[in-house]
Design a protein around this motif. Structure first.
Motif, mmCIF file in Angstrom:
data_model
loop_
_atom_site.group_PDB
_atom_site.id
_atom_site.type_symbol
_atom_site.label_atom_id
_atom_site.label_comp_id
_atom_site.label_asym_id
_atom_site.label_seq_id
_atom_site.Cartn_x
_atom_site.Cartn_y
_atom_site.Cartn_z
ATOM 1 N N LEU A 169 0.812 -1.226 0.000
ATOM 2 C CA LEU A 169 0.000 0.000 0.000
ATOM 3 C C LEU A 169 0.840 1.268 0.000
ATOM 4 C CD1 LEU A 169 -3.105 -0.672 2.265
ATOM 5 C CD2 LEU A 169 -3.039 -0.188 -0.169
ATOM 6 N N ARG A 170 2.125 1.176 0.339
ATOM 7 C CA ARG A 170 3.064 2.293 0.285
ATOM 8 C C ARG A 170 2.740 3.400 1.287
ATOM 9 N NH1 ARG A 170 6.322 0.562 -0.080
ATOM 10 N NH2 ARG A 170 7.637 2.217 -0.883
ATOM 11 N N VAL A 171 3.186 3.205 2.505
ATOM 12 C CA VAL A 171 3.107 4.325 3.455
ATOM 13 C C VAL A 171 4.241 4.237 4.471
ATOM 14 C CG1 VAL A 171 1.205 3.170 4.683
ATOM 15 C CG2 VAL A 171 1.640 5.565 5.157
ATOM 16 N N GLY A 172 4.948 5.348 4.591
ATOM 17 C CA GLY A 172 6.040 5.466 5.546
ATOM 18 C C GLY A 172 5.964 6.833 6.192
ATOM 19 N N THR A 178 1.407 16.137 -3.754
ATOM 20 C CA THR A 178 0.068 16.167 -3.154
ATOM 21 C C THR A 178 -0.678 14.849 -3.402
ATOM 22 O OG1 THR A 178 0.068 18.488 -3.666
ATOM 23 C CG2 THR A 178 -2.011 17.580 -2.921
ATOM 24 N N PHE A 179 -1.345 14.370 -2.382
ATOM 25 C CA PHE A 179 -2.141 13.127 -2.416
ATOM 26 C C PHE A 179 -1.282 11.872 -2.581
ATOM 27 C CE2 PHE A 179 -5.152 16.202 -4.644
ATOM 28 C CZ PHE A 179 -5.865 16.492 -3.498
ATOM 29 N N SER A 180 0.011 11.935 -2.262
ATOM 30 C CA SER A 180 0.860 10.769 -2.526
ATOM 31 C C SER A 180 0.598 9.615 -1.555
ATOM 32 C CB SER A 180 2.341 11.150 -2.510
ATOM 33 O OG SER A 180 2.688 11.683 -1.259
ATOM 34 N N VAL A 181 0.022 9.895 -0.394
ATOM 35 C CA VAL A 181 -0.407 8.785 0.467
ATOM 36 C C VAL A 181 -1.899 8.571 0.201
ATOM 37 C CG1 VAL A 181 -0.573 7.867 2.806
ATOM 38 C CG2 VAL A 181 1.321 9.400 2.200
#
Ligand SMILES: *Cc1c(COP(=O)(O)O)cnc(C)c1O
Length: 360
Positions: free
Chosen positions: A231-234, A252-255
């Motif tokens: 899901l890609r979140v750090g 912008t909105f990358s998460v």
């Protein structure tokens, strides 16, 4: 080497130098053990899947650009202000934002080597100059040599603890001593992608360092112990001043909204996920102990993988043995092989390969 065509648009010079990112090999069959990318082998928690399913009903809408709820949740967990947290598409994404924020063309970024393969690529793409300081013989960071490598052009030092791919971690005491020698204008990034697996008693307390200093940032991820690699979140934790700057570099909105919701649901399931990480840490120690008397010199690790230092023919022989056994590993032909740990049965397959392959 990337092929650059003679006609048509030409990329910046840096793209002639850097290779394309080489992803960890992916499994193509059920009997293949995918141990190349340090992911969690556990299936997603039902509560996390439920949150994702619920959020999926709203994917016609943009995500919350300010990531308000997840930032608040992280701030609460770590006892810091919501203005001390920033998220990105994986901690690699946050690191890219950091480099954009602090690194002008020609600026130097110092880190140990071998360490995370993404570091030199991200630094070069940002226009910076990677300065790579060899690990010591015991695979630990050579903090004295890193300190000695800092120049007027140094903007960032990256410390990776536990280090990928060697599994060795830094001690709090050593990092404090190191920070005392680093000018405050240099940002020290502590990449803690595997911190949830760490069991050493003198582990770095990055939150204490952030509270006491102007130039420390901790980088963490939901991709490993939290099981959300897909899901890609750090995120990063640091001073409000540093975080305010890094937030300006956000795409912008990358998460995305599913990632935001899944990360919150995962923090709600902290105890379950911590138990999973503890299980892996126990398996890791079992594997290291089981291999103590082999030819391969497997060092104790603080992460969810083990590292086997081997080059040349030794490396080729071992990587072939893993391939033959249907185990995908991460092979660095000049340096060694990294093997992610999984469930006990899979780890037993790893042990068997190392016990049955002659090291000399
Ligand atoms: C896996 C890893 C990361 C995390 O990458 P994500 O972008 O968060 O998936 C960061 N640093 C190191 C050292 C890693 O091994």
């Amino acid at each position: 080497m990337t092929t650059i065509t003679t006609f048509g648009p030409q990329p910046r010079d840096v793209f002639e130098r850097i290779p394309a990112y080489k992803p960890g090999r992916r499994a193509t069959g059920v009997e293949i053990a995918p141990l190349a990318s340090n992911e969690s082998h556990h299936e997603p928690l039902p509560s996390v899947l439920e949150a994702i399913a619920e959020e999926a009903l709203r994917i016609n809408r943009y995500p919350d650009a300010a990531v308000t709820n997840l930032h608040a949740k992280l701030a609460e967990k770590f006892g810091v202000g919501a203005d001390q947290v920033v998220t990105g598409p994986g901690s690699i994404g946050v690191l890219q934002q950091l480099l954009e924020t602090y690194c002008a063309p020609g600026d130097e970024v110092v880190f140990a080597w071998r360490s995370f393969e993404a570091y030199p690529l991200l630094v070069e793409i940002a226009g910076g100059q990677p300065v790579m300081v060899p690990l010591r013989a015991d695979e630990s960071h050579d903090l004295d040599a890193i300190a000695a490598s800092i120049t007027d052009r140094t903007r960032i030092v990256l410390l990776c603890t536990p280090n990928n791919p060697t599994g060795v971690s830094l001690s709090h005491h050593d990092v404090v001593r190191f920070l005392d020698t680093v000018p405050e204008r240099v940002l020290v990034v502590i990449d803690e992608a595997y911190v949830e697996y760490e069991t050493s008693e003198d582990a770095v307390d990055s939150l204490a360092l952030i509270a006491a200093r102007l130039n420390v940032l901790a980088l963490r991820t939901f991709s490993k112990a939290y099981g959300l690699a897909g899901l890609r979140v750090g995120y990063a934790i640091s001073t409000p001043e540093i975080i305010a700057s890094v937030r300006k570099a956000v795409l912008t909105f990358s998460v995305n909204s599913l990632a935001q919701r899944a990360a919150i649901a995962s923090l709600d399931a902290d105890h379950e996920l911590a138990a999973r990480a503890a299980e892996i840490a126990g398996e890791r120690d079992r594997v290291v102990a089981a291999l103590a008397d082999t030819d391969w010199g497997v060092l104790p690790s603080q992460a969810n993988f083990v590292w086997i230092r081997a080059s040349g023919e030794r490396n080729a022989a071992l990587s072939q043995a893993f391939d033959d056994a249907g185990i995908l590993t991460r092979v660095f032909p000049e340096d060694g092989i990294r093997v992610t740990l999984a469930d006990a049965a899979t780890n037993d397959r790893v042990i068997a390969v190392l016990r049955n392959t002659v090291g000399e």
